[in-house]
Design a protein around this motif. Structure first.
Motif, PDB file in Angstrom:
ATOM      1  N   ALA A   1       9.833 -55.043 -64.287  1.00  0.00           N
ATOM      2  CA  ALA A   1      10.878 -56.331 -63.407  1.00  0.00           C
ATOM      3  C   ALA A   1      12.198 -56.010 -63.592  1.00  0.00           C
ATOM      4  O   ALA A   1      12.481 -56.611 -64.588  1.00  0.00           O
ATOM      5  CB  ALA A   1      10.143 -57.573 -63.662  1.00  0.00           C
ATOM      6  N   THR A   2      13.121 -55.696 -62.872  1.00  0.00           N
ATOM      7  CA  THR A   2      14.458 -55.550 -63.040  1.00  0.00           C
ATOM      8  C   THR A   2      15.039 -55.308 -61.676  1.00  0.00           C
ATOM      9  O   THR A   2      14.607 -54.735 -60.855  1.00  0.00           O
ATOM     10  CB  THR A   2      14.812 -54.170 -63.915  1.00  0.00           C
ATOM     11  OG1 THR A   2      16.044 -54.231 -64.055  1.00  0.00           O
ATOM     12  CG2 THR A   2      14.132 -53.132 -63.251  1.00  0.00           C
ATOM     13  N   ASP A   3      16.356 -55.953 -61.698  1.00  0.00           N
ATOM     14  CA  ASP A   3      17.189 -55.785 -60.378  1.00  0.00           C
ATOM     15  C   ASP A   3      18.172 -54.808 -60.586  1.00  0.00           C
ATOM     16  O   ASP A   3      18.919 -54.376 -59.780  1.00  0.00           O
ATOM     17  CB  ASP A   3      17.894 -57.074 -60.099  1.00  0.00           C
ATOM     18  CG  ASP A   3      16.873 -58.133 -59.590  1.00  0.00           C
ATOM     19  OD1 ASP A   3      15.698 -57.751 -59.300  1.00  0.00           O
ATOM     20  OD2 ASP A   3      16.868 -59.344 -59.869  1.00  0.00           O
ATOM     21  N   VAL A   4      18.056 -53.979 -61.741  1.00  0.00           N
ATOM     22  CA  VAL A   4      18.940 -52.717 -62.146  1.00  0.00           C
ATOM     23  C   VAL A   4      18.508 -51.782 -61.271  1.00  0.00           C
ATOM     24  O   VAL A   4      17.379 -51.291 -61.392  1.00  0.00           O
ATOM     25  CB  VAL A   4      19.218 -52.661 -63.523  1.00  0.00           C
ATOM     26  CG1 VAL A   4      19.783 -51.194 -63.703  1.00  0.00           C
ATOM     27  CG2 VAL A   4      19.946 -53.858 -64.285  1.00  0.00           C
ATOM     28  N   GLU A   5      19.315 -51.084 -60.451  1.00  0.00           N
ATOM     29  CA  GLU A   5      18.772 -50.130 -59.675  1.00  0.00           C
ATOM     30  C   GLU A   5      19.472 -48.559 -60.375  1.00  0.00           C
ATOM     31  O   GLU A   5      19.364 -47.617 -59.674  1.00  0.00           O
ATOM     32  CB  GLU A   5      19.327 -50.014 -58.217  1.00  0.00           C
ATOM     33  CG  GLU A   5      18.489 -51.244 -57.538  1.00  0.00           C
ATOM     34  CD  GLU A   5      18.780 -51.536 -56.201  1.00  0.00           C
ATOM     35  OE1 GLU A   5      19.723 -50.678 -55.341  1.00  0.00           O
ATOM     36  OE2 GLU A   5      18.036 -52.189 -55.429  1.00  0.00           O
TER      37      GLU A   5
ATOM     38  N   ARG B   1       8.390 -50.154 -60.357  1.00  0.00           N
ATOM     39  CA  ARG B   1       9.317 -51.117 -60.370  1.00  0.00           C
ATOM     40  C   ARG B   1       9.485 -51.928 -59.233  1.00  0.00           C
ATOM     41  O   ARG B   1       9.306 -51.591 -58.211  1.00  0.00           O
ATOM     42  CB  ARG B   1      10.838 -50.041 -60.342  1.00  0.00           C
ATOM     43  CG  ARG B   1      11.979 -51.103 -60.451  1.00  0.00           C
ATOM     44  CD  ARG B   1      13.176 -50.339 -60.129  1.00  0.00           C
ATOM     45  NE  ARG B   1      14.384 -51.331 -59.740  1.00  0.00           N
ATOM     46  CZ  ARG B   1      14.617 -51.815 -58.599  1.00  0.00           C
ATOM     47  NH1 ARG B   1      13.939 -51.499 -57.460  1.00  0.00           N
ATOM     48  NH2 ARG B   1      15.541 -52.566 -58.392  1.00  0.00           N
ATOM     49  N   VAL B   2       9.672 -53.288 -59.631  1.00  0.00           N
ATOM     50  CA  VAL B   2       9.831 -54.249 -58.666  1.00  0.00           C
ATOM     51  C   VAL B   2      11.209 -54.889 -59.007  1.00  0.00           C
ATOM     52  O   VAL B   2      11.462 -54.997 -60.200  1.00  0.00           O
ATOM     53  CB  VAL B   2       8.760 -55.188 -58.697  1.00  0.00           C
ATOM     54  CG1 VAL B   2       7.392 -54.478 -58.164  1.00  0.00           C
ATOM     55  CG2 VAL B   2       8.456 -55.840 -59.899  1.00  0.00           C
ATOM     56  N   SER B   3      11.488 -55.950 -58.179  1.00  0.00           N
ATOM     57  CA  SER B   3      12.816 -56.598 -58.196  1.00  0.00           C
ATOM     58  C   SER B   3      12.043 -57.792 -59.044  1.00  0.00           C
ATOM     59  O   SER B   3      11.410 -58.768 -58.487  1.00  0.00           O
ATOM     60  CB  SER B   3      13.329 -56.996 -57.023  1.00  0.00           C
ATOM     61  OG  SER B   3      13.870 -58.351 -57.043  1.00  0.00           O
TER      62      SER B   3
END
Length: 354
Positions: free
Chosen positions: A171-175, A245-247
């Motif tokens: 879970a991360t908002d880093v792309e 990977r998810v937001s």
């Protein structure tokens, strides 16, 4: 009025819960009849575990681990049935080190691997890992070594057969990808104390590791969104453990039932330490804004620092407020008591205007 407060942590200053409580105090001071609901949130970094437990429950487990400098610490994670939820910032996080202790070349993710291994040994077969706030830039090599030591001490990660039974979600908002101008070294290592020469060293190490890994598996996931998260831990999870990977923000908002909470809400108050154009690149306040726009609920954005205000307003935020007066020094603004009081005063002003 029904008001929903969903403020992210002000990193290095106050937690999501502390920010929410300050805002709630401001609301009640301005309108004692207001109905206030506060939701602790995180995008996968600091506060991820607390926010997840508030939303979904689960049992907190404590286990021996090590920090980024391999010093003994007590690690914590959540077990809920066969699911485990881990926050890497609790074992190899920047917040655990003083400025003088930052060693981005040496810092290890070994402690994360110890928690993953413990969860697997306890029967967890669905593991969600919040990536963010790490002090490491080791591409997850430390984490992988801990898994080998735990499940295949005389072999390699290929011999840790039990890991093939586990589904991993990061879970991360880093792309960001692993390598290159937008990769872990150039974008994030300086924030962890890396000098220009150390950044180059970390980048070379990442390139070499990715090449060896691609040759071994026959596929290369270094360019996947999120591979550069947490100093390359995202890459290790995706390349070696087939993680999805998810937001982090979206996952948590879904788990908390955020959309249902919007029913009848007059305004949502969100925030983060610094608000600028990067806020619009999938960060938690933007995820909140996106959901609120679908239901025509206005969103006020608070931050300790504000830039690109016009872009933020154009994106749809009804208010963008810096909680700190321009004469306040950075060191004073980072004092928790100061931040709490300034959030309270700012929110009072917003509610009074309504």
């Amino acid at each position: 009025m029904k008001i929903l407060v969903v403020i992210d942590s002000f990193k290095g200053c106050i937690t999501s819960n502390e920010a929410n409580m300050a805002a709630a105090d401001g609301i009640k001071a301005a309108d004692r009849l207001a109905e206030v609901t506060a939701v602790n949130v995180s995008d996968g970094g600091e506060g991820w575990l607390t926010a997840w437990q508030d939303a979904c429950g689960g049992r907190l487990v404590r286990e021996n681990a090590v920090d980024a400098l391999l010093r003994p610490v007590t690690g914590e994670y959540i077990i809920d049935g066969s699911r485990a939820v881990i926050e890497i910032a609790r074992v190899c996080g920047l917040a655990q080190l003083s400025r003088d202790e930052l060693q981005p070349v040496r810092a290890s993710s070994y402690g994360v691997g110890l928690l993953v291994a413990d969860a697997v040994k306890r029967g967890c077969r669905n593991i969600i890992v919040g990536l963010g706030g790490s002090a490491t830039s080791d591409c997850g090599v430390g984490m992988l070594k801990a898994l080998v030591d735990s499940f295949a001490p005389d072999g390699t990660i290929d011999d840790a057969a039990i890991l093939k039974e586990v589904t991993f979600t990061i879970a991360t908002d880093v792309e960001n990808p692993l390598c290159g101008d937008r990769g872990a070294a150039y974008v994030f290592a300086p924030q962890k104390g890396a000098s220009p020469s150390e950044v180059e060293q970390i980048e070379r190490r990442a390139v070499r590791f990715a090449k060896v890994s691609a040759n071994h598996f026959g596929y290369d996931r270094q360019r996947m969104a999120g591979a550069g998260a947490a100093g390359g831990l995202g890459y290790a999870f995706m390349q070696y453990l087939n993680a999805t990977r998810v937001s982090g923000a979206e996952l948590l908002l879904d788990a908390a039932g955020f959309d249902e909470m919007l029913q009848g809400t007059s305004i949502v108050i969100t925030g983060e330490g610094r608000a600028d154009r990067q806020t619009l690149m999938g960060k938690l306040p933007f995820a909140i804004l996106h959901r609120c726009k679908r239901r025509n609920v206005p969103v006020a954005l608070l931050a300790g620092q504000v830039a690109d205000r016009t872009q933020l307003i154009d994106a749809g935020f009804s208010r963008v407020e810096c909680i700190n007066p321009p004469t306040l020094s950075y060191d004073d603004a980072m004092l928790p008591d100061t931040a709490v009081e300034n959030i309270r005063e700012t929110v009072m002003g917003i509610i009074n205007d309504l």
